[in-house]
Design an enzyme around this catalytic site. Structure first.
Site, short mmCIF file in Angstrom:
data_model
loop_
_atom_site.label_atom_id
_atom_site.label_comp_id
_atom_site.label_asym_id
_atom_site.label_seq_id
_atom_site.Cartn_x
_atom_site.Cartn_y
_atom_site.Cartn_z
N THR A 126 4.37 2.30 6.05
CA THR A 126 2.99 1.83 6.03
C THR A 126 2.15 2.73 6.92
O THR A 126 2.54 3.00 8.06
CB THR A 126 2.85 0.37 6.51
OG1 THR A 126 1.46 0.12 6.82
CG2 THR A 126 3.68 0.07 7.75
N ILE A 127 1.00 3.15 6.42
CA ILE A 127 0.16 4.01 7.26
C ILE A 127 -0.31 3.26 8.50
O ILE A 127 -0.62 3.86 9.51
CB ILE A 127 -1.07 4.57 6.48
CG1 ILE A 127 -1.97 3.44 5.98
CG2 ILE A 127 -0.63 5.49 5.35
CD1 ILE A 127 -3.37 3.91 5.65
N ASP A 128 -0.35 1.91 8.43
CA ASP A 128 -0.85 1.12 9.56
C ASP A 128 0.09 1.18 10.77
O ASP A 128 -0.34 0.94 11.89
CB ASP A 128 -1.01 -0.36 9.15
CG ASP A 128 -2.19 -0.57 8.22
OD1 ASP A 128 -2.90 0.41 7.93
OD2 ASP A 128 -2.40 -1.72 7.80
N GLY A 147 0.84 -1.20 0.00
CA GLY A 147 0.00 0.00 0.00
C GLY A 147 0.87 1.25 0.00
O GLY A 147 1.82 1.33 0.76
N ALA A 155 -12.52 11.21 20.94
CA ALA A 155 -13.62 10.27 20.67
C ALA A 155 -14.18 9.66 21.95
O ALA A 155 -13.45 9.45 22.92
CB ALA A 155 -13.11 9.15 19.75
N GLU A 156 -15.48 9.38 21.92
CA GLU A 156 -16.12 8.74 23.08
C GLU A 156 -15.74 7.26 23.13
O GLU A 156 -15.61 6.69 24.21
CB GLU A 156 -17.66 8.85 22.97
CG GLU A 156 -18.23 10.12 23.60
CD GLU A 156 -17.70 11.40 22.97
OE1 GLU A 156 -17.47 11.40 21.75
OE2 GLU A 156 -17.52 12.39 23.69
N HIS A 216 -9.62 4.76 1.48
CA HIS A 216 -8.32 5.13 0.92
C HIS A 216 -8.01 6.62 0.99
O HIS A 216 -6.87 7.02 0.73
CB HIS A 216 -8.20 4.62 -0.52
CG HIS A 216 -8.06 3.13 -0.60
ND1 HIS A 216 -9.14 2.30 -0.44
CD2 HIS A 216 -6.99 2.33 -0.78
CE1 HIS A 216 -8.73 1.03 -0.53
NE2 HIS A 216 -7.43 1.03 -0.74
N GLU A 249 -10.69 -0.32 10.60
CA GLU A 249 -11.38 -1.24 9.69
C GLU A 249 -11.18 -2.71 10.08
O GLU A 249 -12.02 -3.55 9.80
CB GLU A 249 -10.92 -1.03 8.24
CG GLU A 249 -9.45 -1.28 8.05
CD GLU A 249 -9.02 -1.29 6.58
OE1 GLU A 249 -7.85 -1.05 6.30
OE2 GLU A 249 -9.88 -1.56 5.72
#
Ligand code: F6P
Length: 323
Positions: free
Chosen positions: A125-127, A11, A186-187, A253, A222
């Site tokens: 890698t963005i992950d 990716g 974020a909750e 993406h 995801e």
């Protein structure tokens, strides 16, 4: 004189171009010849290599994606595929390879190293799931893109007294969701390393509504198993008692696109140059990474099959602060 080839694989990630530029110019500064491989390992199999000069990598440091192209290449996972690639490199007298990519790509580098070829990996890698480095190229930009989306959704969520589920990328790893979720207040944050059942998400939203919150944000990676589908089904059944209306935004993406952040450009530049230094020092079969702000190297055999663990203290912190 060395002949070194550079490729980007898997990716794409913002900052890959800055790494290509750094590898190329650092190698040219040592009077080595540089070749760019098109489309990752697929380009090695197709013998798609072009010489790279300093000007060829001009004006790319700020560009997203990869000018070399990238691919996920199943054939390279087979010994026969790698033998073909090695034959092409030998025919061109290329004696070293720099692989810019994530987990799958560095498994490929580990195989090449095991088979005797000189290779150095650069984590991209963005992950941010690669073992052996605190941070990989692209992760910072991905967090920022996700965070911007969260900030934008918060204003509309608040105006309508809604809850939003924001799904961001992260196949097996929730790093982007965790960092952006914390940064965005974020909750609930749901990641593969720390699953939250749909019933618990619903309960936390219900509690947030009762506390008088005007909106609630749920950030889901995801790869989280109980992910978005379970949540939407349950929400449909319990909507009346939860209070908030619910909307879903899947970033997909988009998270990987666009210009690299300053942090990613700097990281990619340092790691790309460090990969060349490592080759020059005869240290190969390694991943060049960044740990505690310092460049370090880890054997490719050590990182194969492992994943950078999630920071569970941060998961807990996010939960406490969401009150
Ligand atoms: O590995 C990076 C990544 O962006 C993951 O977050 C995502 O699950 C996957 O790649 C998507 O892969 P593809 O671009 O092949 O659809």
């Amino acid at each position: 004189m060395k002949r070194v080839a550079v490729l980007t694989s898997g990716g794409d990630a913002p900052g890959m171009n800055a790494a290509i530029r750094a590898v190329t110019r650092a190698a040219l500064a040592k009077d080595w010849e540089v070749f760019g491989v098109r489309n990752g390992y697929a380009g090695l199999l197709a013998d798609a290599l072009d010489p790279l000069a300093a000007r060829d990598v001009g004006g790319i440091i700020q560009r997203g994606g990869t000018v070399l192209g990238s691919a996920r290449c199943r054939e390279f996972a087979e010994p026969a595929g790698r033998a073909k690639a090695l034959a092409h490199l030998a025919a061109r007298n290329v004696d070293a390879l720099v692989v810019i990519g994530g987990n799958g790509s560095q498994s490929g580098s580990a195989s090449l190293a095991r088979e005797g070829f000189t290779v150095v990996g650069v984590p991209s890698t963005i992950d941010n799931d690669l073992y052996g480095t605190d941070v990989s190229i692209g992760a910072d930009t991905a967090i920022n893109v996700t965070l911007e989306a969260i900030d934008r959704l918060r204003t509309t969520a608040s105006s309508h007294h809604r809850a939003f589920v924001v799904e961001t990328m992260g196949r097996n790893c929730g790093y982007i969701a965790l960092m952006a979720g914390i940064g965005g207040g974020a909750e609930v944050i749901a990641i593969p390393e720390s699953e939250v059942e749909a019933s618990e998400v619903a309960e936390r939203l219900r509690a947030a509504y009762r506390r008088g919150k005007t909106h609630a944000l749920v950030v889901v990676a995801e790869g989280a198993k109980h992910g978005v589908h379970d949540l939407l089904t349950l929400y449909g059944e319990q909507r009346a008692s939860i209070g908030f209306d619910l909307r879903l935004t899947r970033l997909g993406h988009v998270v990987r696109g666009g210009v690299p952040s300053a942090a990613d450009r700097l990281l990619a530049t340092r790691l790309g140059a460090a990969a060349v230094d490592s080759l020059a020092a005869g240290r190969h079969g390694v991943l060049v990474g960044m740990q505690r702000g310092e460049i370090n190297v880890t054997s490719l055999s050590e990182i194969t099959g492992r994943m950078r663990p999630a920071d569970t203290a941060l998961v807990e912190l996010a939960r406490v602060l969401a009150k």
